[in-house]
Design a protein around this motif. Structure first.
Motif, PDB file in Angstrom:
ATOM      1  N   THR A 154       0.462 -10.995   6.308  1.00 58.60           N
ATOM      2  CA  THR A 154       1.915 -11.852   6.134  1.00 58.60           C
ATOM      3  C   THR A 154       2.435 -12.018   4.976  1.00 58.60           C
ATOM      4  N   GLY A 155       1.730 -11.210   3.556  1.00 56.92           N
ATOM      5  CA  GLY A 155       1.662 -12.298   2.760  1.00 56.92           C
ATOM      6  C   GLY A 155       1.643 -12.665   1.822  1.00 56.92           C
ATOM      7  N   PHE A 156       1.042 -14.067   2.649  1.00 55.47           N
ATOM      8  CA  PHE A 156       0.139 -15.209   2.131  1.00 55.47           C
ATOM      9  C   PHE A 156      -0.993 -15.412   2.392  1.00 55.47           C
ATOM     10  N   GLY A 157      -1.461 -13.864   2.173  1.00 57.99           N
ATOM     11  CA  GLY A 157      -2.975 -13.844   2.193  1.00 57.99           C
ATOM     12  C   GLY A 157      -2.950 -13.536   0.653  1.00 57.99           C
ATOM     13  N   THR A 158      -4.899 -13.225   0.392  1.00 55.84           N
ATOM     14  CA  THR A 158      -5.293 -12.729  -1.189  1.00 55.84           C
ATOM     15  C   THR A 158      -4.633 -11.551  -1.725  1.00 55.84           C
ATOM     16  N   GLU A 159      -3.968 -10.456  -0.195  1.00 57.86           N
ATOM     17  CA  GLU A 159      -3.533  -9.255  -0.637  1.00 57.86           C
ATOM     18  C   GLU A 159      -2.108  -8.755   0.132  1.00 57.86           C
ATOM     19  N   GLY A 160      -1.418  -7.968  -0.492  1.00 57.76           N
ATOM     20  CA  GLY A 160      -0.683  -7.944   0.680  1.00 57.76           C
ATOM     21  C   GLY A 160      -0.365  -6.135   0.677  1.00 57.76           C
ATOM     22  N   ALA A 161       0.501  -5.676   1.529  1.00 59.71           N
ATOM     23  CA  ALA A 161       0.083  -4.316   2.077  1.00 59.71           C
ATOM     24  C   ALA A 161      -0.302  -2.829   0.937  1.00 59.71           C
ATOM     25  N   THR A 162      -1.195  -1.861   1.030  1.00 61.81           N
ATOM     26  CA  THR A 162      -1.387  -1.061  -0.026  1.00 61.81           C
ATOM     27  C   THR A 162      -1.544   0.253   0.796  1.00 61.81           C
ATOM     28  N   PHE A 163      -1.750   1.301  -0.499  1.00 59.41           N
ATOM     29  CA  PHE A 163      -1.245   2.651  -0.135  1.00 59.41           C
ATOM     30  C   PHE A 163      -2.582   3.272   0.942  1.00 59.41           C
ATOM     31  N   THR A 164      -3.726   2.836   0.093  1.00 55.62           N
ATOM     32  CA  THR A 164      -5.707   3.177   0.810  1.00 55.62           C
ATOM     33  C   THR A 164      -5.185   2.347   2.604  1.00 55.62           C
ATOM     34  N   ASP A 165      -4.829   1.705   2.484  1.00 59.25           N
ATOM     35  CA  ASP A 165      -4.612   0.666   3.678  1.00 59.25           C
ATOM     36  C   ASP A 165      -3.438   1.081   5.368  1.00 59.25           C
ATOM     37  N   VAL A 166      -2.290   1.790   4.674  1.00 56.99           N
ATOM     38  CA  VAL A 166      -1.795   2.303   5.426  1.00 56.99           C
ATOM     39  C   VAL A 166      -2.036   3.931   5.899  1.00 56.99           C
ATOM     40  N   ILE A 167      -2.468   4.584   4.783  1.00 58.26           N
ATOM     41  CA  ILE A 167      -3.199   5.704   4.855  1.00 58.26           C
ATOM     42  C   ILE A 167      -3.714   6.128   5.693  1.00 58.26           C
ATOM     43  N   LEU A 168      -5.584   5.337   6.210  1.00 60.40           N
ATOM     44  CA  LEU A 168      -6.340   4.083   7.071  1.00 60.40           C
ATOM     45  C   LEU A 168      -5.703   3.809   8.162  1.00 60.40           C
ATOM     46  N   LEU A 169      -4.370   3.586   8.581  1.00 59.55           N
ATOM     47  CA  LEU A 169      -4.375   2.849   9.753  1.00 59.55           C
ATOM     48  C   LEU A 169      -3.596   4.658  10.254  1.00 59.55           C
TER      49      LEU A 169
END
Length: 214
Positions: A154-169
């Motif tokens: 959302t951009g309102f959490g403790t962290e936004g997008a990460t490369f690691t997460d996008v690779i996982l997804l």
């Protein structure tokens, strides 16, 4: 590759004024962004500002916590579409996800997608709050629920997008659904890397800067 065609130019802060929304739409048209992303109360104004423009109008629902009832989210989606939204970005019920109430999560996604019909539905999973297994499970449920995208944040959490997460997804969803990376994307180099990793859309309030700074 046109970088601007990946960008959902975004203002979701609670202090956004009518002037902010008008400027957002003007910038989106001038830079040929894919879309603008706004809260529900601004949909009608944004639709008016984008009239006769190819720029898509994206509405967020259940934003930013995802904790509203399913019925409320459905009504919000229907209202946004009625007022002119071309796409809907919904927030997953994170508490249900972490409680392993997968049936409820799936039912909600399915019902909202049914309400949206042909309108593109993106599901925000707020990756900063989920474990690796929960992220993978969320992707399974989004695919089963027939939504069109998994969106990182959302951009309102403790962290936004990460490369690691996008690779996982991307490893999980392949080409079954698309990925939108959002939250904290502020420069051209970062945006291009996300695209190289396989995202189809980028949500950012820094679109103009991303395009104009080499």
């Amino acid at each position: 590759m046109r970088l601007e065609s990946y960008i959902d130019h975004t203002i979701l802060k609670p202090t956004a004024t009518e002037e902010d929304i008008i400027n957002l739409c003007s910038e989106a048209k001038a830079h040929r962004f894919h879309g603008v992303c706004v809260n529900g109360c601004h949909i009608s104004l944004a639709k008016k500002e984008l009239l006769d423009s190819p720029v898509k109008l994206v509405a967020v629902i259940g934003f930013p916590l995802g904790t509203m009832s399913t019925a409320t989210k459905i009504l919000e989606a229907l209202d946004s579409i009625k007022n002119g939204a071309d796409e809907v970005d919904m927030v997953l019920n994170i508490g249900w996800m972490k409680s392993q109430q997968y049936g409820l999560v799936l039912e909600e996604i399915t019902k909202i997608k049914e309400a949206c019909g042909p309108v593109v539905l993106k599901v925000i999973i707020e990756t900063c709050y989920l474990t690796t297994n929960e992220k993978l499970k969320a992707c399974e449920l989004i695919i089963k629920g027939k939504a069109d995208y998994v969106k990182t944040s959302t951009g309102f959490g403790t962290e936004g997008a990460t490369f690691t997460d996008v690779i996982l997804l991307k490893e999980k969803v392949g080409n079954k659904i698309k990925i939108k990376a959002s939250g904290g994307i502020k420069d051209r180099e970062t945006a291009l890397k996300y695209i190289k990793l396989g995202v189809s859309r980028i949500g950012t309030s820094s679109g103009v800067t991303i395009l104009n700074v080499p």
